[in-house]
Scaffold this motif. Structure first.
Motif, PDB file in Angstrom:
ATOM      1  N   SER A   1       0.623   7.488   2.435  1.00  0.00           N
ATOM      2  CA  SER A   1      -0.152   8.513   2.540  1.00  0.00           C
ATOM      3  C   SER A   1       0.416   9.821   1.984  1.00  0.00           C
ATOM      4  O   SER A   1       1.586  10.344   2.359  1.00  0.00           O
ATOM      5  CB  SER A   1      -1.035   8.641   3.974  1.00  0.00           C
ATOM      6  OG  SER A   1      -1.551   7.340   4.281  1.00  0.00           O
TER       7      SER A   1
ATOM      8  N   ARG B   1       0.782  -0.828  -0.127  1.00  0.00           N
ATOM      9  CA  ARG B   1       0.003   0.143  -0.161  1.00  0.00           C
ATOM     10  C   ARG B   1       1.112   1.385   0.028  1.00  0.00           C
ATOM     11  O   ARG B   1       1.950   1.436   0.857  1.00  0.00           O
ATOM     12  CB  ARG B   1      -0.886   0.100   1.103  1.00  0.00           C
ATOM     13  CG  ARG B   1      -1.759   1.254   1.303  1.00  0.00           C
ATOM     14  CD  ARG B   1      -2.706   0.961   2.485  1.00  0.00           C
ATOM     15  NE  ARG B   1      -3.821   2.004   2.338  1.00  0.00           N
ATOM     16  CZ  ARG B   1      -4.793   2.122   3.400  1.00  0.00           C
ATOM     17  NH1 ARG B   1      -4.997   1.416   4.237  1.00  0.00           N
ATOM     18  NH2 ARG B   1      -5.644   2.991   3.300  1.00  0.00           N
TER      19      ARG B   1
ATOM     20  N   LEU C   1      -6.562   2.478 -10.371  1.00  0.00           N
ATOM     21  CA  LEU C   1      -6.770   2.295  -9.025  1.00  0.00           C
ATOM     22  C   LEU C   1      -6.253   1.089  -8.407  1.00  0.00           C
ATOM     23  O   LEU C   1      -6.416   0.175  -8.720  1.00  0.00           O
ATOM     24  CB  LEU C   1      -8.364   2.164  -8.645  1.00  0.00           C
ATOM     25  CG  LEU C   1      -9.214   3.553  -8.822  1.00  0.00           C
ATOM     26  CD1 LEU C   1     -10.758   3.148  -8.694  1.00  0.00           C
ATOM     27  CD2 LEU C   1      -9.212   4.369  -7.568  1.00  0.00           C
ATOM     28  N   ARG C   2      -5.344   1.406  -7.331  1.00  0.00           N
ATOM     29  CA  ARG C   2      -4.798   0.190  -6.604  1.00  0.00           C
ATOM     30  C   ARG C   2      -5.590  -0.353  -5.796  1.00  0.00           C
ATOM     31  O   ARG C   2      -6.518   0.240  -5.431  1.00  0.00           O
ATOM     32  CB  ARG C   2      -3.392   0.473  -6.097  1.00  0.00           C
ATOM     33  CG  ARG C   2      -2.309   0.958  -7.306  1.00  0.00           C
ATOM     34  CD  ARG C   2      -2.017  -0.080  -8.393  1.00  0.00           C
ATOM     35  NE  ARG C   2      -1.070   0.106  -9.105  1.00  0.00           N
ATOM     36  CZ  ARG C   2      -0.470  -0.551  -9.882  1.00  0.00           C
ATOM     37  NH1 ARG C   2      -1.271  -1.716 -10.175  1.00  0.00           N
ATOM     38  NH2 ARG C   2       0.557  -0.568 -10.743  1.00  0.00           N
TER      39      ARG C   2
ATOM     40  N   GLU D   1      -7.421  -1.735  -2.217  1.00  0.00           N
ATOM     41  CA  GLU D   1      -7.807  -0.748  -0.960  1.00  0.00           C
ATOM     42  C   GLU D   1      -8.180   0.493  -1.563  1.00  0.00           C
ATOM     43  O   GLU D   1      -8.076   1.571  -0.736  1.00  0.00           O
ATOM     44  CB  GLU D   1      -6.785  -0.817  -0.050  1.00  0.00           C
ATOM     45  CG  GLU D   1      -6.268  -2.188   0.281  1.00  0.00           C
ATOM     46  CD  GLU D   1      -5.480  -2.219   1.608  1.00  0.00           C
ATOM     47  OE1 GLU D   1      -5.593  -1.238   2.518  1.00  0.00           O
ATOM     48  OE2 GLU D   1      -4.444  -2.687   1.356  1.00  0.00           O
ATOM     49  N   GLY D   2      -8.569   0.853  -2.691  1.00  0.00           N
ATOM     50  CA  GLY D   2      -9.319   2.230  -3.154  1.00  0.00           C
ATOM     51  C   GLY D   2     -10.707   2.073  -2.993  1.00  0.00           C
ATOM     52  O   GLY D   2     -11.391   1.146  -2.764  1.00  0.00           O
ATOM     53  N   ALA D   3     -11.464   3.207  -3.546  1.00  0.00           N
ATOM     54  CA  ALA D   3     -12.937   3.007  -3.442  1.00  0.00           C
ATOM     55  C   ALA D   3     -13.440   3.944  -4.720  1.00  0.00           C
ATOM     56  O   ALA D   3     -12.785   4.893  -5.283  1.00  0.00           O
ATOM     57  CB  ALA D   3     -13.424   3.992  -2.325  1.00  0.00           C
TER      58      ALA D   3
ATOM     59  N   TRP E   1     -14.756  -6.671  -7.735  1.00  0.00           N
ATOM     60  CA  TRP E   1     -14.963  -5.552  -6.894  1.00  0.00           C
ATOM     61  C   TRP E   1     -16.276  -6.094  -5.973  1.00  0.00           C
ATOM     62  O   TRP E   1     -17.069  -6.551  -6.350  1.00  0.00           O
ATOM     63  CB  TRP E   1     -15.246  -4.327  -7.542  1.00  0.00           C
ATOM     64  CG  TRP E   1     -13.703  -4.013  -7.960  1.00  0.00           C
ATOM     65  CD1 TRP E   1     -12.635  -4.442  -7.684  1.00  0.00           C
ATOM     66  CD2 TRP E   1     -13.696  -2.616  -8.818  1.00  0.00           C
ATOM     67  NE1 TRP E   1     -11.654  -3.500  -8.201  1.00  0.00           N
ATOM     68  CE2 TRP E   1     -12.209  -2.528  -9.087  1.00  0.00           C
ATOM     69  CE3 TRP E   1     -14.605  -1.957  -9.229  1.00  0.00           C
ATOM     70  CZ2 TRP E   1     -11.727  -1.520 -10.057  1.00  0.00           C
ATOM     71  CZ3 TRP E   1     -13.843  -0.725 -10.242  1.00  0.00           C
ATOM     72  CH2 TRP E   1     -12.583  -0.632 -10.444  1.00  0.00           C
TER      73      TRP E   1
ATOM     74  N   ASP F   1     -15.823  -1.147  -3.462  1.00  0.00           N
ATOM     75  CA  ASP F   1     -14.653  -1.205  -2.669  1.00  0.00           C
ATOM     76  C   ASP F   1     -13.704  -2.101  -3.681  1.00  0.00           C
ATOM     77  O   ASP F   1     -13.889  -3.144  -3.929  1.00  0.00           O
ATOM     78  CB  ASP F   1     -14.993  -2.245  -1.343  1.00  0.00           C
ATOM     79  CG  ASP F   1     -13.679  -2.430  -0.505  1.00  0.00           C
ATOM     80  OD1 ASP F   1     -12.577  -1.982  -1.151  1.00  0.00           O
ATOM     81  OD2 ASP F   1     -13.691  -3.491   0.291  1.00  0.00           O
ATOM     82  N   THR F   2     -12.541  -1.447  -4.033  1.00  0.00           N
ATOM     83  CA  THR F   2     -11.659  -2.143  -4.989  1.00  0.00           C
ATOM     84  C   THR F   2     -10.676  -2.921  -4.131  1.00  0.00           C
ATOM     85  O   THR F   2      -9.494  -2.754  -4.080  1.00  0.00           O
ATOM     86  CB  THR F   2     -10.929  -1.133  -5.895  1.00  0.00           C
ATOM     87  OG1 THR F   2      -9.966  -0.146  -4.831  1.00  0.00           O
ATOM     88  CG2 THR F   2     -12.086  -0.066  -6.404  1.00  0.00           C
ATOM     89  N   CYS F   3     -11.284  -3.718  -3.418  1.00  0.00           N
ATOM     90  CA  CYS F   3     -10.229  -4.910  -2.428  1.00  0.00           C
ATOM     91  C   CYS F   3      -9.437  -5.487  -3.128  1.00  0.00           C
ATOM     92  O   CYS F   3      -8.343  -5.658  -2.717  1.00  0.00           O
ATOM     93  CB  CYS F   3     -11.204  -5.484  -1.713  1.00  0.00           C
ATOM     94  SG  CYS F   3     -10.465  -6.414  -0.240  1.00  0.00           S
TER      95      CYS F   3
END
Length: 475
Positions: free
Chosen positions: A137, A134, A424-425, A427-429, A451, A472-474
């Protein structure tokens, strides 16, 4: 006199009809749910090592529950999309180096944006790099990135003496120094603040151009440095910069040939050539009606005028390029560069700002800019758009509000979602707001991309067709 038959009473017939319809609907739901081939919720396995979003709201089901099979569609029999081959990890469809030879190298056209044709688009999911972590931030992500997320050593090895990027253990570190600015990005931005009022809130655009990976934009927006070319092609690139700059915008240029007398010893180009190049640059800036505001060290800055009244008067004396007859200052992709000046909107006074004055940032973000009138958007409509995500603003209004935007020319929902998956990697949304029919279609495709989606009512209530999809792009 015969008594009336109660079974023929109109009101009784009405109630009997309602009862039969209700029983039929309940039976249909029961039959459909028993015949469903979908696995139970507890059997759907989730990806490992993934922090899922907490969807604690009730599930809304908008799927059809009739037993008649709809027409077969290309994706209906597809359970999940496959992942692309490992060499697609860093695939960028519109900037694919393997396709550069398909286009002319004249004026670096081969390096411009060239999106694949529909038949060339891979129908698979771009995989994440092996060992992906991840990202850091913001704002730490400006200066650090996990090496395994972008495993390329070449730049850190070739430019290791210039303080651009260093490989330290499992991290890529971006000091942002370069050849001319040993104090890094922060020191560079501090220098710019001395002659460009970055904190005033009144600036609309500042374009920073350097001759390598160093950029003010990398400090303000992203953690990856930006590249630019230093050849001006007889001023054509500079005219394109003028088109993109808003009235009163600043252009900052760092590196050779700026201040060539002091810096030519560290350059691969001779002093005479650098002198001539800066002279041509200064001359064209004058003919574009720009005002030079500063030159210090290896940095120079010019400012575009607020209007073109003075420029039109002086154009013959300065031998300025002609004014374009059909040029859109808001055009994004596929805009052919032209050897002409994009005219600003007419004003009546030399002190006026073309297109009207804007509020200072960040007030301008939520206040209707003057161009809403010319775009046919009323103040009430703008306020409605501001409160809800109902309609898009035109790009001109997006720019005037101090935002960044562009139009997508990929019309297929599937194309857009696959591209979102690439960008989107984990854990995105994703938040999508649209008509319920579109929302249901998007949710179906998203599930085939592994997803997790949840449909919610908008603030308009349960009976309004506009819904919200949280994804949730988990994986």
């Amino acid at each position: 006199m015969a008594k009336p038959n109660p079974l023929k009473h109109p009101l009784l017939k009405y109630f009997i009809s309602i009862l039969l319809v209700s029983l039929s609907y309940i039976l249909g739901i029961y039959t459909s749910s028993n015949n469903s081939t979908s696995p139970p919720l507890h059997e759907q396995k989730q990806p490992l090592n993934c922090h899922q979003l907490n969807f604690s709201l009730p599930v809304l089901d908008f799927e059809s529950h009739h037993t008649l099979s709809p027409p077969q569609e290309p994706l209906r029999n597809l359970q999940f999309f496959n992942f692309c081959p490992p060499n697609f990890t860093n695939y960028c469809p519109c900037h694919d180096p393997s396709r550069e030879t398909d286009f002319t190298a004249e004026r670096f056209f081969s390096r411009e944006r060239h999106c694949p044709e529909p038949y060339e688009k891979p129908m698979c999911l771009v995989p994440r790099p092996a060992g992906y972590k991840r990202p850091f931030s913001w704002p730490k992500s400006r200066d650090y990135a996990w090496f395994k997320n972008l495993p390329f050593k070449e730049l850190s090895e070739v430019k290791k003496t210039q303080n651009w990027v260093r490989l330290e253990g499992d991290l890529l570190v971006f000091p942002g120094g370069g050849t001319s600015f040993r104090k890094g990005v922060k020191g560079y931005v501090d220098e710019i603040k001395r002659f460009v009022p970055l904190k005033s809130g009144s600036i609309r655009t500042v374009l920073d151009v350097g001759c390598g990976v160093f950029s003010m934009g990398s400090r303000c927006l992203i953690s990856f440095p930006l590249f630019s070319q230093c050849k001006w092609l007889d001023g054509l690139y500079l005219m394109e910069i003028d088109r993109v700059l808003r009235p009163g915008g600043y252009w900052i240029f760092s590196g050779p040939p700026i201040n060539w007398k002091a810096n030519y010893k560290g350059s691969e180009v001779g002093a005479q050539e650098l002198e001539q190049e800066q002279a041509r640059l200064e001359d064209l800036a004058v003919r574009l009606c720009w005002k030079k505001v500063a030159e210090k060290g290896a940095i120079a800055a010019w400012r575009k005028p607020n209007n073109h009244i003075h420029c039109i008067i002086k154009s013959r004396i300065w031998k300025s390029p002609r004014f374009c007859t059909n040029s859109d200052p808001d055009a994004g992709w596929y805009k052919k560069m032209e050897p002409c000046i994009t005219p600003l909107l007419n004003v009546t006074d030399i002190h006026d700002i073309s297109g009207g004055s804007l509020e200072k940032w960040s007030k301008r973000l939520n206040i209707a800019p003057p161009r809403t009138k010319s775009e046919g958007i009323s103040g009430a409509a703008f306020e409605g758009d501001n409160q809800l995500w109902k309609r898009r603003n035109n790009l001109s209004i997006v720019y005037d509000r101090g935002l960044i935007g562009t139009y997508m020319n990929w019309c297929s929902i599937l194309d857009i979602l696959l591209e979102m998956h690439r960008i989107l990697r984990p854990e995105g949304a994703v938040i999508i707001r649209d008509h319920v029919d579109i929302i249901v279609e998007v949710k179906g495709i998203a599930e085939k991309m592994k997803w997790n989606g949840r449909i919610l009512h908008s603030e308009n209530g349960a009976f309004h067709p506009e819904k919200i999809l949280l994804i949730d792009t988990c994986c």
